[in-house]
Design a protein around this motif. Structure first.
Motif, PDB file in Angstrom:
ATOM      1  N   ALA C 169       3.496  -0.711   8.990  1.00  0.00           N
ATOM      2  CA  ALA C 169       4.024  -1.978   9.477  1.00  0.00           C
ATOM      3  C   ALA C 169       2.947  -3.034   9.547  1.00  0.00           C
ATOM      4  CB  ALA C 169       4.675  -1.783  10.838  1.00  0.00           C
ATOM      5  N   ILE C 170       1.770  -2.665  10.063  1.00  0.00           N
ATOM      6  CA  ILE C 170       0.750  -3.714  10.209  1.00  0.00           C
ATOM      7  C   ILE C 170       0.204  -4.125   8.847  1.00  0.00           C
ATOM      8  CG2 ILE C 170      -1.301  -2.286  10.594  1.00  0.00           C
ATOM      9  CD1 ILE C 170      -1.493  -4.642  12.997  1.00  0.00           C
ATOM     10  N   ASN C 171       0.153  -3.173   7.945  1.00  0.00           N
ATOM     11  CA  ASN C 171      -0.229  -3.504   6.576  1.00  0.00           C
ATOM     12  C   ASN C 171       0.718  -4.521   5.978  1.00  0.00           C
ATOM     13  OD1 ASN C 171      -2.259  -2.790   4.890  1.00  0.00           O
ATOM     14  ND2 ASN C 171      -1.685  -0.625   4.911  1.00  0.00           N
ATOM     15  N   TYR C 172       2.001  -4.248   6.148  1.00  0.00           N
ATOM     16  CA  TYR C 172       3.035  -5.132   5.632  1.00  0.00           C
ATOM     17  C   TYR C 172       2.928  -6.481   6.338  1.00  0.00           C
ATOM     18  CZ  TYR C 172       7.712  -6.643   4.181  1.00  0.00           C
ATOM     19  OH  TYR C 172       8.768  -7.321   3.664  1.00  0.00           O
ATOM     20  N   LEU C 173       2.648  -6.432   7.640  1.00  0.00           N
ATOM     21  CA  LEU C 173       2.547  -7.681   8.399  1.00  0.00           C
ATOM     22  C   LEU C 173       1.452  -8.572   7.828  1.00  0.00           C
ATOM     23  CD1 LEU C 173       2.873  -8.262  12.117  1.00  0.00           C
ATOM     24  CD2 LEU C 173       0.790  -9.053  11.059  1.00  0.00           C
ATOM     25  N   VAL C 174       0.288  -7.978   7.588  1.00  0.00           N
ATOM     26  CA  VAL C 174      -0.823  -8.775   7.082  1.00  0.00           C
ATOM     27  C   VAL C 174      -0.493  -9.337   5.704  1.00  0.00           C
ATOM     28  CG1 VAL C 174      -3.213  -8.653   6.322  1.00  0.00           C
ATOM     29  CG2 VAL C 174      -2.539  -7.562   8.456  1.00  0.00           C
ATOM     30  N   ILE C 175      -0.020  -8.449   4.824  1.00  0.00           N
ATOM     31  CA  ILE C 175       0.265  -8.905   3.460  1.00  0.00           C
ATOM     32  C   ILE C 175       1.430  -9.888   3.443  1.00  0.00           C
ATOM     33  CG2 ILE C 175       0.991  -8.145   1.180  1.00  0.00           C
ATOM     34  CD1 ILE C 175      -0.522  -5.582   1.665  1.00  0.00           C
ATOM     35  N   PRO C 243       1.191  -6.549  -9.531  1.00  0.00           N
ATOM     36  CA  PRO C 243       0.365  -5.654  -8.720  1.00  0.00           C
ATOM     37  C   PRO C 243       0.315  -6.036  -7.234  1.00  0.00           C
ATOM     38  CG  PRO C 243      -1.014  -7.251  -9.817  1.00  0.00           C
ATOM     39  CD  PRO C 243       0.397  -7.630 -10.112  1.00  0.00           C
ATOM     40  N   LEU C 244       1.312  -6.733  -6.730  1.00  0.00           N
ATOM     41  CA  LEU C 244       1.293  -7.126  -5.312  1.00  0.00           C
ATOM     42  C   LEU C 244       2.229  -6.234  -4.494  1.00  0.00           C
ATOM     43  CD1 LEU C 244       1.410 -10.981  -5.908  1.00  0.00           C
ATOM     44  CD2 LEU C 244      -0.577  -9.558  -5.514  1.00  0.00           C
ATOM     45  N   HIS C 245       2.351  -4.992  -4.902  1.00  0.00           N
ATOM     46  CA  HIS C 245       3.362  -4.109  -4.328  1.00  0.00           C
ATOM     47  C   HIS C 245       2.809  -3.171  -3.273  1.00  0.00           C
ATOM     48  CE1 HIS C 245       1.159  -1.766  -7.194  1.00  0.00           C
ATOM     49  NE2 HIS C 245       1.537  -0.698  -6.524  1.00  0.00           N
ATOM     50  N   LEU C 246       1.506  -3.310  -2.964  1.00  0.00           N
ATOM     51  CA  LEU C 246       0.851  -2.218  -2.237  1.00  0.00           C
ATOM     52  C   LEU C 246       1.442  -1.936  -0.860  1.00  0.00           C
ATOM     53  CD1 LEU C 246      -2.748  -2.965  -3.373  1.00  0.00           C
ATOM     54  CD2 LEU C 246      -1.327  -1.025  -3.998  1.00  0.00           C
ATOM     55  N   TRP C 247       2.092  -2.932  -0.270  1.00  0.00           N
ATOM     56  CA  TRP C 247       2.638  -2.704   1.065  1.00  0.00           C
ATOM     57  C   TRP C 247       3.879  -1.822   1.017  1.00  0.00           C
ATOM     58  CZ3 TRP C 247       7.687  -4.173   1.657  1.00  0.00           C
ATOM     59  CH2 TRP C 247       8.188  -5.084   0.713  1.00  0.00           C
ATOM     60  N   LEU C 248       4.550  -1.789  -0.120  1.00  0.00           N
ATOM     61  CA  LEU C 248       5.901  -1.243  -0.155  1.00  0.00           C
ATOM     62  C   LEU C 248       6.014   0.273   0.035  1.00  0.00           C
ATOM     63  CD1 LEU C 248       8.802  -2.480  -2.243  1.00  0.00           C
ATOM     64  CD2 LEU C 248       8.268  -0.070  -2.360  1.00  0.00           C
ATOM     65  N   PRO C 249       5.226   1.083  -0.703  1.00  0.00           N
ATOM     66  CA  PRO C 249       5.498   2.532  -0.632  1.00  0.00           C
ATOM     67  C   PRO C 249       5.439   3.094   0.787  1.00  0.00           C
ATOM     68  CG  PRO C 249       4.021   2.041  -2.431  1.00  0.00           C
ATOM     69  CD  PRO C 249       4.173   0.778  -1.660  1.00  0.00           C
ATOM     70  N   ASN C 250       4.378   2.753   1.531  1.00  0.00           N
ATOM     71  CA  ASN C 250       4.288   3.322   2.875  1.00  0.00           C
ATOM     72  C   ASN C 250       5.353   2.760   3.796  1.00  0.00           C
ATOM     73  OD1 ASN C 250       2.321   5.123   2.454  1.00  0.00           O
ATOM     74  ND2 ASN C 250       0.650   3.877   3.270  1.00  0.00           N
ATOM     75  N   ALA C 251       5.639   1.462   3.664  1.00  0.00           N
ATOM     76  CA  ALA C 251       6.646   0.855   4.530  1.00  0.00           C
ATOM     77  C   ALA C 251       7.993   1.549   4.329  1.00  0.00           C
ATOM     78  CB  ALA C 251       6.762  -0.631   4.224  1.00  0.00           C
ATOM     79  N   TYR C 252       8.363   1.812   3.089  1.00  0.00           N
ATOM     80  CA  TYR C 252       9.648   2.462   2.826  1.00  0.00           C
ATOM     81  C   TYR C 252       9.626   3.919   3.269  1.00  0.00           C
ATOM     82  CZ  TYR C 252      11.627  -1.321   0.011  1.00  0.00           C
ATOM     83  OH  TYR C 252      12.148  -2.497  -0.419  1.00  0.00           O
ATOM     84  N   THR C 253       8.460   4.544   3.108  1.00  0.00           N
ATOM     85  CA  THR C 253       8.411   5.974   3.378  1.00  0.00           C
ATOM     86  C   THR C 253       8.532   6.276   4.868  1.00  0.00           C
ATOM     87  OG1 THR C 253       6.935   6.128   1.510  1.00  0.00           O
ATOM     88  CG2 THR C 253       7.099   8.067   2.893  1.00  0.00           C
ATOM     89  N   TYR C 254       7.863   5.454   5.707  1.00  0.00           N
ATOM     90  CA  TYR C 254       7.782   5.839   7.111  1.00  0.00           C
ATOM     91  C   TYR C 254       8.739   5.074   8.013  1.00  0.00           C
ATOM     92  CZ  TYR C 254       3.810   8.176   5.170  1.00  0.00           C
ATOM     93  OH  TYR C 254       3.036   8.966   4.393  1.00  0.00           O
ATOM     94  N   ALA C 255       9.457   4.100   7.460  1.00  0.00           N
ATOM     95  CA  ALA C 255      10.449   3.399   8.268  1.00  0.00           C
ATOM     96  C   ALA C 255      11.602   4.357   8.573  1.00  0.00           C
ATOM     97  CB  ALA C 255      10.965   2.190   7.503  1.00  0.00           C
ATOM     98  N   PRO C 256      12.382   4.090   9.660  1.00  0.00           N
ATOM     99  CA  PRO C 256      13.572   4.909   9.894  1.00  0.00           C
ATOM    100  C   PRO C 256      14.487   4.866   8.660  1.00  0.00           C
ATOM    101  CG  PRO C 256      13.159   3.464  11.758  1.00  0.00           C
ATOM    102  CD  PRO C 256      12.190   3.068  10.692  1.00  0.00           C
ATOM    103  N   ALA C 257      15.231   5.951   8.453  1.00  0.00           N
ATOM    104  CA  ALA C 257      15.989   6.104   7.209  1.00  0.00           C
ATOM    105  C   ALA C 257      16.913   4.926   6.938  1.00  0.00           C
ATOM    106  CB  ALA C 257      16.780   7.402   7.260  1.00  0.00           C
ATOM    107  N   ALA C 258      17.617   4.487   7.979  1.00  0.00           N
ATOM    108  CA  ALA C 258      18.575   3.403   7.767  1.00  0.00           C
ATOM    109  C   ALA C 258      17.855   2.105   7.416  1.00  0.00           C
ATOM    110  CB  ALA C 258      19.423   3.206   9.013  1.00  0.00           C
ATOM    111  N   VAL C 259      16.694   1.887   8.044  1.00  0.00           N
ATOM    112  CA  VAL C 259      15.938   0.671   7.760  1.00  0.00           C
ATOM    113  C   VAL C 259      15.494   0.669   6.299  1.00  0.00           C
ATOM    114  CG1 VAL C 259      13.860  -0.611   8.332  1.00  0.00           C
ATOM    115  CG2 VAL C 259      15.205   0.448  10.142  1.00  0.00           C
TER     116      VAL C 259
END
Lengths: 123, 508, 508
Positions: C169-175, C243-259
């Motif tokens: 989340a914080i990674n995504y927040l910064v980016i 190549p600006l996708h770096l926030w996505l994989p972890n955000a999708y992986t660890y967010a609650p399933a519905a999110v």
């Protein structure tokens, strides 16, 4: 030198933004990162204000009808930046809340340490 | 019943059969009855269209789906498609009989899934056969691929999974990366107004486009290349890898799908696009298909050579199939009316011969649990029917009269001479002639030793402790039927040749 | 009812905003979900009505004046064929995922936080719907931040299951914040030269500026280009364009399933919409494509996204992460469609926004069901689930086939248009990359399918059941919808054609 003098306000914006961006990239302490982010946003705020300002202009308030037609600065970007400030504050607040949680779960707010811990976890 | 309904039913009935088979999964006898009835009805439906097609009637049908608006899913029955549909649906009947014996004799698992996948494959085979445009053909081609994957991976062990990956990988990569690209390219030429349509038409789509220069010969040649290699099911080297891999499947699958339905879908599509998309005359005029003669000829020789050294019986048959398929491709690549006819006849001849051979191989596996050629010493005495049928199939493959394989090879040779007559003495024709002669020798080289072992070598010591007889009656019945048909078509070649002639008539 | 019809565009944003606030205040003890569900259902009805209005009214754009302030002084909400389609997509997914989220959220978020969850859930949709409907460049930024801020928090709520949700989340927040700031900066540049924030007005005023560029005295050239560049980079971050996708994989992986399901099928789609909006209706394709040639940059990024995303997906063992990387590849498809600058390509982008939302939504929801029952989503957790959770896994498989682009699934329709568009543009290489991408999708999907249907559950693993009905139904709904739109694409094709014609300013 002339270009620095004439556009000193823009240089300040650029300086603010670059300092902020540098901090976001280079600092490993998450709190410092969040503050740098705020700095970066401030740079943009100043930029908006500076493009709205007209030399010798006043606020768009009619002082006296006798004073003739005064020069007004553009009020719109100022209003916009009020919103942007709110956004910036909220972002900072969310970031801080996250950092507190990270501190609870990881015991550190240093990115390097967190990366090292995450590296050892399985996907 | 109108012909239109019949065409749609020929695909609808097998699909309904699948639903029925799944529903009856708990009662094996009922389930197998459903399979048999579906097979018979499907064949009857397809066969009922034959008189009208031979009379030159236009039978068209359409499906109300609009997967892409403006690109209809449409069917048109013409002689070439009729040949393929007839072969596929006719051979499904003995194969169903055989499969029941095989699956029960072997006590295989997941029999419902097994029997449920077959009719889907048949429906898509009929769809390919009757397709009216390149999109419909592609669509059913893909469904055929997917419906047969569970059959290949049937055993579920790591070997089967690996083969499944190769199977799906080769077939899907070729069809998506090459065939779909060609289909879309042709479609985009059509949208830009360079060609008149994407329906299969006599003489091909490019006749005027190439002559006016709207489509350059280079693009035309590239499209042809993409399409031919996009039809991975035709197993032209190096796209052949999936076929030996598919041999891990139970024998009814290898016999019916990987000697008849799937592989014939590949070569049938090759013939169909040569005739109806690219056009025999256009190809001859531009010379863009000359490479195919060499590719097919090379495949025939190399695959035969590999077959010589295979000890596993099914693998040997698989490489033989690869080589025999390229006869059909060779016939198409020679671009003469008679060679096209030869290709058609060979689709029939090879289907009946090869299914017999596979049936025999499966029969040996069920009765004696033998898979290698080197284990077959003296087995002909214990399984006279099976090995007798095997011999007939093998001789037909080699092209010995009085079997149908001879008819097809003879027609192909006539095609070569006609090619010489039409186009002067080209180096391609000479090459084709050499290939046919050499490969006949090679065919004999890898089939006759098996027959020799079975009938003239004494059984090994070990075998005497494991007595066995023939395999279950349904299997013997099935393989004798197909062997009988192989003989019958020589005695009564008119049946095959008149179909071939009709194809020739319609195509050129 | 008149009131509703008159204020449709405003209600789409205002309704969830108000209900969201209400939820935060009174949504304790389970009322949160009911409010969210009611509100998202109502929003979906409103959006469907908007779409119907637009579809019935020809290719027109309708402007709604917020507070009756005239354009360009006030904020205008604009409804045109393009954003009506995106709005309907977002609202549909929002509605279905809300239905799904009840059980899945209850397991992942502590109960005393649930009303906040539901409030943020609605704010996230407010932002996404608002971005789509607004006609004001600054308003766009504010709504972008509303959706982003709630997204960061929603992602962080996955911390109960895995603490990495917080760092994601914080990674995504910064980016994300930097991206939004870039966008804001770009808007400042455009404001400097046009003095307007209304998108249509900016467009009109830019035309006067562009007119001077052909002459000896070009004005504001660098300013406009810099502004455009900043906006594009900012939006690319939101869109997660390689190549600006770096926030996505972890955000999708660890967010609650519905999110994850919500974000994957709406957030990046809205980013893609922003791309189209800015390029085609603010600066205009003449400037972006034909003057700057940034279409080539976009094409290269898209090709890298397709290949890079898919290759990374192949290497993953966590299915959620696998799907996240696959999303990066699929975003590449959308970007490629946008870059191809013709009706077919734009249609591909718009159709794929919708089709991929269905497909990925279904898959992430199916994965969420697995998470709910099994407790993990590594590949080994999927083993043998084909028998234990047949319906969930069927939805997953349908989605997977859609990612590959198998005919009869929605993914095929997108791919057809996309390859058609790139071929029309003459980008052979890009067309090839799209098809290679399908093969790569086959590889990663097949890894899952093998585990699901041919893997065996470990001995002694706890018994699992099919997912609860309230999760299963929405999952199947999207899966079936993706099949339906793969077999009958008239609706999607028509709407996207209308939108594409509108954007390119050509008559159909």
């Amino acid at each position: 030198m002339q270009i620095v003098q004439d556009y000193y306000n823009y240089w300040i914006c650029i300086a603010l933004m670059m300092v902020g961006l540098y901090g976001v990239i280079a600092k490993t302490n998450l709190v410092k990162k969040a503050i740098s982010l705020g700095l970066f946003q401030t740079g943009i705020l100043v930029f908006y204000i500076t493009i709205a300002k007209i030399e010798g202009g006043t606020g768009p308030v009619t002082v006296s009808p006798l004073a003739g037609e005064p020069i007004y600065s553009n009020p719109l970007p100022h209003a916009l930046m009020l919103t942007a400030i709110v956004v910036g504050v909220s972002t900072l607040a969310v970031a801080m809340a996250l950092i507190i949680n990270i501190r609870e779960k990881y015991g550190t707010i240093d990115e390097h340490d967190i990366h090292r811990m995450e590296h050892e976890m399985q996907d | 019943m109108s012909h239109e309904t019949t065409v749609l039913l020929a695909m609808g009935v097998p699909l309904a059969g699948t639903a029925l088979i799944v529903a009856l999964g708990r009662w094996p006898n009922l389930r197998e009855t459903a399979t048999m009835i579906t097979a018979l009805v499907t064949f009857a439906l397809v066969a009922s269209l034959l008189p009208a097609v031979m009379a030159g009637q236009q039978i068209e049908a359409g499906l109300g789906l609009s997967i892409i608006p403006g690109v209809p899913i449409a069917f048109r029955v013409e002689p070439l498609g009729m040949v393929y549909a007839l072969v596929a649906t006719l051979l499904w009947i003995p194969n169903s009989v055989y499969a029941v014996g095989y699956m029960r004799g072997n006590q295989e698992h997941h029999q419902t899934r097994f029997f449920a996948c077959f009719p889907v494959a048949i429906a898509s085979a009929v769809g390919i056969a009757f397709s009216k445009n390149i999109f419909t053909m592609f669509l059913f081609y893909e469904i055929l691929t997917f419906s047969t994957v569970p059959l290949v991976t049937h055993k579920g062990n790591s070997d089967a999974m690996r083969s499944g990956r190769v199977y799906l990988g080769v077939l899907l990569t070729s069809s998506v990366c090459l065939q779909l690209l060609a289909v879309l390219w042709i479609y985009s030429l059509y949208r830009q107004g360079d060609i008149a349509g994407i329906d299969f038409v006599r003489g091909g789509l490019f006749e005027s486009a190439v002559s006016t220069g709207a489509v350059t010969p280079a693009v035309f040649g590239l499209l042809f290349f993409l399409y031919i290699y996009g039809l991975g099911k035709a197993a032209i080297m190096p796209m052949h890898k999936w076929l030996p891999a598919a041999m891990v499947a139970p024998t009814p699958v290898s016999a019916f799908l990987h000697a008849v339905a799937v592989v014939k879908a590949g070569v049938f599509c090759v013939v169909k696009i040569v005739v109806y998309v690219f056009g025999v005359d256009t190809l001859r005029a531009t010379g863009q298909s000359a490479w195919l003669v060499y590719a097919a000829g090379g495949t025939i020789l190399i695959a035969s050579l590999i077959a010589l050294f295979q000890d596993n019986l099914k693998k040997r048959l698989a490489y033989s199939t690869i080589s025999q398929l390229s006869y059909v491709v060779l016939g198409a690549a020679l671009l003469t009316p008679i060679s096209i006819m030869a290709a058609t006849v060979h689709i029939i001849a090879h289907a009946f011969g090869k299914i017999t051979l596979f049936f025999a191989a499966g029969s040996v596996y069920v009765a004696a649990h033998k898979t290698q050629v080197s284990q077959l010493d003296g087995i002909g005495r214990r399984m006279p029917w099976t090995m007798g049928a095997f011999t007939i199939g093998a001789l037909s493959m080699i092209g010995v009269p009085p079997l149908v394989g001879f008819v097809s090879k003879w027609t192909l040779l006539r095609g070569v001479t006609e090619g010489v007559a039409l186009g002067g003495s080209r180096i391609e024709e000479t090459f084709a002639l050499v290939v046919i002669v050499l490969s006949t020798l090679l065919n004999a080289g890898y089939f006759l030793p098996i027959v020799y072992r079975a009938f003239f070598r004494p059984p090994s010591r070990e075998d005497e402790h494991h007595p066995h007889g023939e395999s279950p009656a349904p299997m013997v019945f099935a393989l004798c039927t197909t062997a009988g048909l192989t003989v019958l078509f020589f005695v009564w070649p008119k049946a095959v040749l008149s179909l071939g002639a009709a194809v020739m008539e319609a195509a050129t | 009812m008149d009131f509703v019809h008159q204020h449709l565009p405003a209600l789409v944003v205002a309704l969830p905003l108000v209900t969201g606030l209400v939820t935060a205040m009174v949504g304790r003890r389970g009322a949160g979900w009911w409010i969210a569900m009611g509100s998202s259902a109502a929003v979906f009805a409103l959006c469907a009505q908007l779409l119907a209005n637009v579809a019935g009214g020809g290719s027109q754009s309708v402007t709604y004046l917020l507070g009756n302030w005239p354009i360009p002084y006030g904020i205008g909400l604009v409804v045109d064929p393009l954003n009506a389609a995106v709005l309907a997509t977002v609202a549909l997914i929002g509605c279905v995922v809300t239905l799904y989220a009840r059980r899945s959220m209850a397991q992942e978020v502590p109960e005393d936080r649930s009303h906040f969850f539901w409030a943020l859930w609605q704010f996230c949709q407010v932002g996404l719907l608002g971005i789509t409907i607004t006609g004001d460049a600054f308003n766009f930024y504010v709504l972008l931040e509303i959706s982003s801020l709630s997204t960061y928090t929603l992602i962080a709520m996955g911390k109960g299951r895995d603490r990495r949700a917080l760092t994601a989340a914080i990674n995504y927040l910064v980016i994300g914040s930097i991206g939004a700031c870039f966008y804001l900066l770009g808007v400042a540049y455009l404001y400097m030269v046009t003095g307007s924030l209304n998108m249509a007005d900016i467009h009109a005023r830019l035309q006067d500026i562009f007119a001077t560029w052909g002459t000896d005295a070009p004005v504001y050239r660098k300013t406009v280009i810099a502004g455009f560049a900043f906006i594009m980079v900012g939006l690319s971050l939101k869109l997660a364009l390689f190549p600006l996708h770096l926030w996505l994989p972890n955000a999708y992986t660890y967010a609650p399933a519905a999110v994850t399901a919500l974000l994957a099928s709406t957030a990046t789609k809205v980013g893609a919409y922003g791309f189209i909006r800015v390029i085609y209706t603010v600066v205009g394709p003449d400037f972006a494509w034909r003057y700057l040639h940034s279409d080539y940059i976009l094409m290269i990024c898209a090709m890298m996204a397709i290949l890079g995303g898919s290759l990374m997906a192949i290497r993953q063992v966590n299915v959620k992460k696998l799907l996240a990387y696959s999303s990066i590849g699929q975003i590449g498809y959308i970007a490629l469609g946008i870059a191809s600058d013709n009706v077919y390509g734009l249609q591909a982008a718009i159709i794929h926004i919708f089709n991929h939302a269905l497909t990925k939504g279904a898959m992430f929801m199916a994965v969420g069901c697995v998470l709910y029952r099994v407790g993990g989503v590594r590949l080994e957790h999927l083993r043998g689930l084909g028998r234990k959770m047949p319906l969930t896994m069927a939805a997953f498989t349908i989605g997977g086939l859609g990612l590959i682009g198998v005919p009869m699934t929605a993914g095929f329709v997108s791919k057809w248009y996309l390859v058609g568009g790139t071929l029309e543009r003459g980008w052979m290489g890009a067309a090839g990359v799209v098809l290679v991408g399908s093969v790569l999708a086959l590889v990663y999907t097949w890894r899952c399918i093998e585990s699901i249907y041919f893997g065996k559950r470990e001995e002694g693993a706890p018994e699992v059941r099919e997912a609860p009905l309230s999760m299963l139904v929405p999952t199947l709904l999207l899966a079936v919808a993706s099949l339906y739109f793969g077999m009958d694409s008239r609706l999607t094709s028509d709407i996207s054609a209308q939108a594409a014609h509108f954007l390119l300013g050509v008559r159909p």
